[in-house]
Design an enzyme around this catalytic site. Sequence first.
Site, PDB file in Angstrom:
ATOM      1  N   TYR A 172      -3.532  -1.316   9.965  1.00 29.59           N
ATOM      2  CA  TYR A 172      -3.682  -2.471   9.228  1.00 29.59           C
ATOM      3  C   TYR A 172      -2.139  -1.667   8.404  1.00 29.59           C
ATOM      4  O   TYR A 172      -1.401  -2.935   7.836  1.00 29.59           O
ATOM      5  CB  TYR A 172      -4.619  -1.905   8.031  1.00 29.59           C
ATOM      6  CG  TYR A 172      -4.177  -2.299   6.818  1.00 29.59           C
ATOM      7  CD1 TYR A 172      -4.720  -3.632   6.219  1.00 29.59           C
ATOM      8  CD2 TYR A 172      -4.321  -0.286   6.112  1.00 29.59           C
ATOM      9  CE1 TYR A 172      -3.761  -3.293   4.659  1.00 29.59           C
ATOM     10  CE2 TYR A 172      -4.072  -0.706   4.793  1.00 29.59           C
ATOM     11  CZ  TYR A 172      -4.026  -2.333   4.615  1.00 29.59           C
ATOM     12  OH  TYR A 172      -3.469  -1.828   2.440  1.00 29.59           O
ATOM     13  N   HIS A 173      -2.149  -0.458   7.741  1.00 27.45           N
ATOM     14  CA  HIS A 173      -0.657  -0.453   7.018  1.00 27.45           C
ATOM     15  C   HIS A 173       0.574  -0.718   7.639  1.00 27.45           C
ATOM     16  O   HIS A 173       1.587  -1.199   7.173  1.00 27.45           O
ATOM     17  CB  HIS A 173      -1.221   1.663   6.842  1.00 27.45           C
ATOM     18  CG  HIS A 173      -1.655   1.573   5.996  1.00 27.45           C
ATOM     19  ND1 HIS A 173      -2.975   2.422   6.699  1.00 27.45           N
ATOM     20  CD2 HIS A 173      -1.762   2.292   5.067  1.00 27.45           C
ATOM     21  CE1 HIS A 173      -4.197   3.199   5.967  1.00 27.45           C
ATOM     22  NE2 HIS A 173      -3.011   2.845   4.632  1.00 27.45           N
ATOM     23  N   THR A 228       0.826  -1.104  -0.266  1.00 26.08           N
ATOM     24  CA  THR A 228      -0.472  -0.572   0.101  1.00 26.08           C
ATOM     25  C   THR A 228       0.849   1.085  -0.160  1.00 26.08           C
ATOM     26  O   THR A 228       2.051   1.643   0.215  1.00 26.08           O
ATOM     27  CB  THR A 228      -1.066  -0.450   1.066  1.00 26.08           C
ATOM     28  OG1 THR A 228      -1.942   1.224   1.407  1.00 26.08           O
ATOM     29  CG2 THR A 228      -0.329  -0.062   2.360  1.00 26.08           C
ATOM     30  N   SER A 246      -1.906   3.388  10.635  1.00 27.78           N
ATOM     31  CA  SER A 246      -2.396   2.306  11.250  1.00 27.78           C
ATOM     32  C   SER A 246      -1.993   1.447  11.787  1.00 27.78           C
ATOM     33  O   SER A 246      -1.249   0.213  11.008  1.00 27.78           O
ATOM     34  CB  SER A 246      -3.671   2.539  10.427  1.00 27.78           C
ATOM     35  OG  SER A 246      -3.511   1.510   9.266  1.00 27.78           O
ATOM     36  N   LYS A 289       1.380  -4.502   6.320  1.00 28.15           N
ATOM     37  CA  LYS A 289       2.393  -4.560   5.061  1.00 28.15           C
ATOM     38  C   LYS A 289       3.470  -3.629   4.809  1.00 28.15           C
ATOM     39  O   LYS A 289       4.486  -4.390   4.446  1.00 28.15           O
ATOM     40  CB  LYS A 289       1.177  -3.212   3.977  1.00 28.15           C
ATOM     41  CG  LYS A 289      -0.005  -3.206   4.143  1.00 28.15           C
ATOM     42  CD  LYS A 289      -0.173  -4.926   2.971  1.00 28.15           C
ATOM     43  CE  LYS A 289      -2.004  -4.877   2.780  1.00 28.15           C
ATOM     44  NZ  LYS A 289      -2.225  -6.424   1.471  1.00 28.15           N
TER      45      LYS A 289
END
Length: 401
Positions: A181-182, A144, A179, A185
């Site tokens: 989530y990020h 991302t 976040s 990654k």
Amino acid sequence: MKIGVLGGDGYCGWPTALYLSAKGHQVSIVDNYLRRQWDHELGVETLTPIRPLAKRLEVWHELTGKQIELHVGDVTDYDFLSSYFQAFGPEAVIHFAEQRAAPYSMIDRKHAVFTQVNNIVGTLNLLFAIREYDRHCHLVKLGTMGEYGTPNIDIEEGYITIEHNGRKDTVPYPKQPGSFYHLSKVHDSHNIMFTCKIWGLRATDLNQGVVYGTMTDEVALDEALINRFDYDEVFGTVLNRFCVQAAIGKPLTVYGKGGQTRGFLDIRDTVRCVELACLNPANESEFRVFNQFTEQFSVLDLAKMVQTAGRELGFSVEINHLPDPRVEAEAHYYNAKHSKLIELGLKPHLLSDSLLDSLMNIAVKYRDRIDAATMAPQVNWRSPRNVRTHATKPDAVLASR
Ligand code: NAD
Ligand code: USQ
């Protein structure tokens, strides 16, 4: 090519599997339907009425004569992944199969832990499976743009050359994700880079921007092939949300000042970028990074574009500035390079050409299915807690690992 699409029931994975199948590649899908369970957990539904995956594949076969293999299972389960590699023997694996919503990862501790376990363990298993079954298999991993955050300097494609105390080196570009989530990654990227170095694997990390739209040529063939279109506060991405809000006369929910600038791309470019990466694989031991987006906009730019498009369709569209539930810069410098996919042959679709056809018209067509109650932002970065969810799925999944 023999290409595995992990996460092939999802928003990016489904149109990618169809596109590659239409191009004549031998395609298999791996998915465990977690995404559909998250909808149940959150009490939300995609705007578009998606069919069960087996039904979708049946219709694809009837319409085109092409068969896409289905392997139902969890990529965090190594035994399952091993049996998949042995049965299908992919030359390239496109890895979409992760929890991808920043707000979902910020709900509370359980959802943060779940997101990182699901994403990092899945990718780690995949790296071990490639090492065990075919080191030449090319990993095409969805990363991302959010790995980089919003630094006050230009963003390069993966690496930056720096001089320090008179010496020079090319190193991974600094990561400042926004976040849990990020962050998952970023952790994936490090694991992939490490295994390219130690085992000689070949990998392409596609640092993708925010994707919009739902239609591709293949998806448009029949309503039974329709793709997801999420607009709820957790999984809905900004442009999809704005179009749905415009279609029902709700003010557009710009968070804060709206100066947050991101890279964006049409779903039709996602599928093409992934194909370009497969057709032009990384070399042995190479960990390659492409920034996968075509245009950059601020959130306020997008709101104004949707306002204009909405007016063309006869809607009066207001813009609201809500307190930003996230911790992010609301006005900042942003200039991210994105030339490598263009050099490989990508011809971008531009938002100005597709906003009405690819987005607004879909939002209007399925207007009766819109549930306005799922749109207000409730997940807050500063105060994680349980909101609108029973959080049973992360518990159950974590307990089984
Ligand atoms: P999605 O949630 O629609 O699809 C992901 C799919 O993976 C789902 O079908 C889900 O069931 C499956 N999955 C998740 N965990 C799994 C597991 N452990 N085992 C097997 N299957 C599993 O997400 P998407 O929007 O299609 O995103 C796909 C990928 O692209 C993600 O990795 C995401 O981070 C990345 N990405 C998406 C966007 C975007 O705007 N949608 C932007 C940049 C990057
Ligand atoms: N935003 C609003 N109003 C809304 C929704 C979002 O102003 O109603 C703002 C957010 O605060 C953020 C920006 O729009 O500044 C983008 O938010 P988003 O929810 O559209 O996208 P994001 O959380 O960044 O995540 C999405 C995908 C994720 C992918 C990422 C790419 O869900 O999987 O990794 O886009 S990127 O943004 O480049 O990191």
